[in-house]
Scaffold this motif. Structure first.
Motif, PDB file in Angstrom:
ATOM      1  N   GLN A   1       0.830  -1.204   0.000  1.00  0.00           N
ATOM      2  CA  GLN A   1       0.000   0.000   0.000  1.00  0.00           C
ATOM      3  C   GLN A   1       0.870   1.263   0.000  1.00  0.00           C
ATOM      4  OE1 GLN A   1      -2.646   0.439   3.382  1.00  0.00           O
ATOM      5  NE2 GLN A   1      -3.971   1.862   2.266  1.00  0.00           N
ATOM      6  N   PHE A   2       2.014   1.218   0.704  1.00  0.00           N
ATOM      7  CA  PHE A   2       2.908   2.381   0.725  1.00  0.00           C
ATOM      8  C   PHE A   2       3.486   2.626  -0.682  1.00  0.00           C
ATOM      9  CE2 PHE A   2       4.050   1.100   5.384  1.00  0.00           C
ATOM     10  CZ  PHE A   2       2.778   1.449   5.796  1.00  0.00           C
ATOM     11  N   VAL A   3       3.757   1.557  -1.407  1.00  0.00           N
ATOM     12  CA  VAL A   3       4.263   1.683  -2.778  1.00  0.00           C
ATOM     13  C   VAL A   3       3.181   2.294  -3.679  1.00  0.00           C
ATOM     14  CG1 VAL A   3       5.117   0.428  -4.805  1.00  0.00           C
ATOM     15  CG2 VAL A   3       5.861  -0.260  -2.502  1.00  0.00           C
TER      16      VAL A   3
ATOM     17  N   ALA B   1       2.759   5.902  -2.786  1.00  0.00           N
ATOM     18  CA  ALA B   1       3.871   6.714  -3.293  1.00  0.00           C
ATOM     19  C   ALA B   1       3.595   7.123  -4.739  1.00  0.00           C
ATOM     20  CB  ALA B   1       5.195   5.953  -3.185  1.00  0.00           C
ATOM     21  N   GLY B   2       3.210   6.156  -5.544  1.00  0.00           N
ATOM     22  CA  GLY B   2       2.941   6.437  -6.953  1.00  0.00           C
ATOM     23  C   GLY B   2       1.753   7.358  -7.144  1.00  0.00           C
ATOM     24  N   ALA B   3       0.711   7.139  -6.344  1.00  0.00           N
ATOM     25  CA  ALA B   3      -0.510   7.939  -6.495  1.00  0.00           C
ATOM     26  C   ALA B   3      -0.282   9.372  -6.043  1.00  0.00           C
ATOM     27  CB  ALA B   3      -1.652   7.311  -5.696  1.00  0.00           C
ATOM     28  N   SER B   4       0.488   9.563  -4.965  1.00  0.00           N
ATOM     29  CA  SER B   4       0.632  10.898  -4.371  1.00  0.00           C
ATOM     30  C   SER B   4       1.819  11.671  -4.933  1.00  0.00           C
ATOM     31  CB  SER B   4       0.817  10.776  -2.859  1.00  0.00           C
ATOM     32  OG  SER B   4       2.093  10.227  -2.557  1.00  0.00           O
ATOM     33  N   GLY B   5       2.810  10.938  -5.439  1.00  0.00           N
ATOM     34  CA  GLY B   5       4.024  11.608  -5.916  1.00  0.00           C
ATOM     35  C   GLY B   5       5.061  11.796  -4.825  1.00  0.00           C
TER      36      GLY B   5
ATOM     37  N   HIS C   1       3.493   6.810   4.871  1.00  0.00           N
ATOM     38  CA  HIS C   1       3.520   8.254   4.640  1.00  0.00           C
ATOM     39  C   HIS C   1       2.612   8.936   5.673  1.00  0.00           C
ATOM     40  CE1 HIS C   1       4.358   6.450   0.697  1.00  0.00           C
ATOM     41  NE2 HIS C   1       4.901   7.577   0.312  1.00  0.00           N
ATOM     42  N   GLY C   2       3.080  10.045   6.227  1.00  0.00           N
ATOM     43  CA  GLY C   2       2.204  10.827   7.106  1.00  0.00           C
ATOM     44  C   GLY C   2       0.922  11.218   6.396  1.00  0.00           C
ATOM     45  N   MET C   3       1.067  11.571   5.111  1.00  0.00           N
ATOM     46  CA  MET C   3      -0.125  11.997   4.369  1.00  0.00           C
ATOM     47  C   MET C   3      -1.095  10.844   4.109  1.00  0.00           C
ATOM     48  SD  MET C   3      -0.262  15.199   4.128  1.00  0.00           S
ATOM     49  CE  MET C   3      -1.604  15.314   2.948  1.00  0.00           C
TER      50      MET C   3
ATOM     51  N   HIS D   1       9.621   5.218   2.611  1.00  0.00           N
ATOM     52  CA  HIS D   1       8.303   4.586   2.579  1.00  0.00           C
ATOM     53  C   HIS D   1       8.244   3.351   1.680  1.00  0.00           C
ATOM     54  CE1 HIS D   1       7.075   8.146   4.673  1.00  0.00           C
ATOM     55  NE2 HIS D   1       7.344   8.917   3.647  1.00  0.00           N
ATOM     56  N   THR D   2       9.292   3.155   0.885  1.00  0.00           N
ATOM     57  CA  THR D   2       9.198   2.087  -0.119  1.00  0.00           C
ATOM     58  C   THR D   2      10.414   1.164  -0.176  1.00  0.00           C
ATOM     59  OG1 THR D   2       9.995   3.721  -1.723  1.00  0.00           O
ATOM     60  CG2 THR D   2       7.625   3.310  -1.691  1.00  0.00           C
TER      61      THR D   2
END
Lengths: 148, 143
Positions: free
Chosen positions: B29-31, B34-38, B61-63, B44-45
């Motif tokens: 999910q973190f991967v 990462a891709g979705a949010s930039g 990610h905090g976000m 995180h990965t």
């Protein structure tokens, strides 16, 4: 140490095109299955003009729009010792797919706090987004922490 | 959330938001996030970065934590209601963490022709540690 004279500094605008695919990808990544993020009919039934945006979708404007990384480089922040301390969004007008948002970032504040782990520097970034019609749609306030 | 809309008249100061519990977080999910949010911070990965930083592996990610907190809020007030949403990040998330989002109404008022509530929100992990402390302002429909 981050230079406190940087408070008030403004950065060049950055733009981001809001696309349906990115909204669906982001909603999926945060595990939100609400139809308003995927299905235009469902979104219209709830009164949206196009797909709805998850509340934290504007992080995509900041990360892919590129301002955030430029500011971090300009302030000479050490990424390895940087924390995201806080984040706030003020939603002023709806943003929908097809919109182009333009963000203008300025350094709102820089201050220090002493804690258990030493002195921490807080850097507050304020980004105001307008849409393609020049309407103010969103204010993003990000607080970065540089640890010692 | 069609069918179970929350109306201004039905909400009072001190009311609790329904608790929202996430599925266990996962490295994958973190991967994906990462891709979705930039946000491609390798902490995180990439396992080795997380280990070197002393977390024993990747952290969330905090976000992403803020996004999960936001789900708790919009599950209750709907997708059109939010006027403000702000958080402070208190602790990191790890793979397999289960996050519970809780909230309580702190203020109820009318402003600029809108009927608003302020909500204090917290997100905590299965060890009872606060991951996020924040607040939201929502404009609710009136009956």
């Amino acid at each position: 140490m981050v230079d406190k004279n940087m408070v008030g500094k403004e950065y060049p605008e950055s733009t981001f095109d809001v696309e349906k695919g990115k909204i669906r990808e982001f909603a999926n990544a945060i595990g939100d299955k609400s139809p308003v993020f995927y299905n235009e009919r469902a979104a219209k039934d709830e009164g949206f003009e196009g797909l709805a945006l998850p509340p934290t979708f504007p992080t995509v404007f900041a990360m892919f729009g590129g301002t955030m990384l430029k500011v971090i480089a300009d302030l000479k922040i050490n990424m390895a010792k940087m924390l995201h301390g806080g984040q706030e969004y003020e939603y002023i007008k709806p943003v929908k797919p097809g919109d182009t948002v333009t963000g203008k970032t300025k350094i709102g504040n820089i201050f220090e706090k002493s804690g258990k782990g030493g002195t921490m520097e807080f850097i507050v970034l304020e980004t105001t987004y307008t849409n393609q019609n020049g309407e103010k749609v969103l204010v993003d306030t990000s607080t970065l922490i540089q640890t010692s | 959330m069609a069918g179970r809309e929350v109306f201004f008249e039905d909400v009072n100061v001190g009311d609790n938001m329904p608790e929202f519990v996430t599925d266990p977080l996962a490295e994958l999910q973190f991967v994906v996030y990462a891709g979705a949010s930039g946000d491609f911070n390798p902490l995180h990965t990439v396992h080795a970065y997380g280990e070197k930083a002393g977390f024993g592996g990747v952290i969330g990610h905090g976000m992403l934590s803020m996004a999960l907190t936001g789900r708790g809020v919009t599950n209750w007030v709907g997708h059109k209601a939010l006027k403000k949403f702000g958080v402070n990040f208190r602790s990191v998330t790890l793979p397999k963490d289960v996050i519970t989002v809780k909230g309580a109404v702190t203020k109820k008022y009318s402003e600029g022709g809108e009927n608003c509530i302020d909500i204090d929100v917290i997100a905590e992990n299965q060890r009872g540690e606060k991951v996020i402390v924040g607040n939201a302002t929502a404009a609710l429909p009136s009956k």
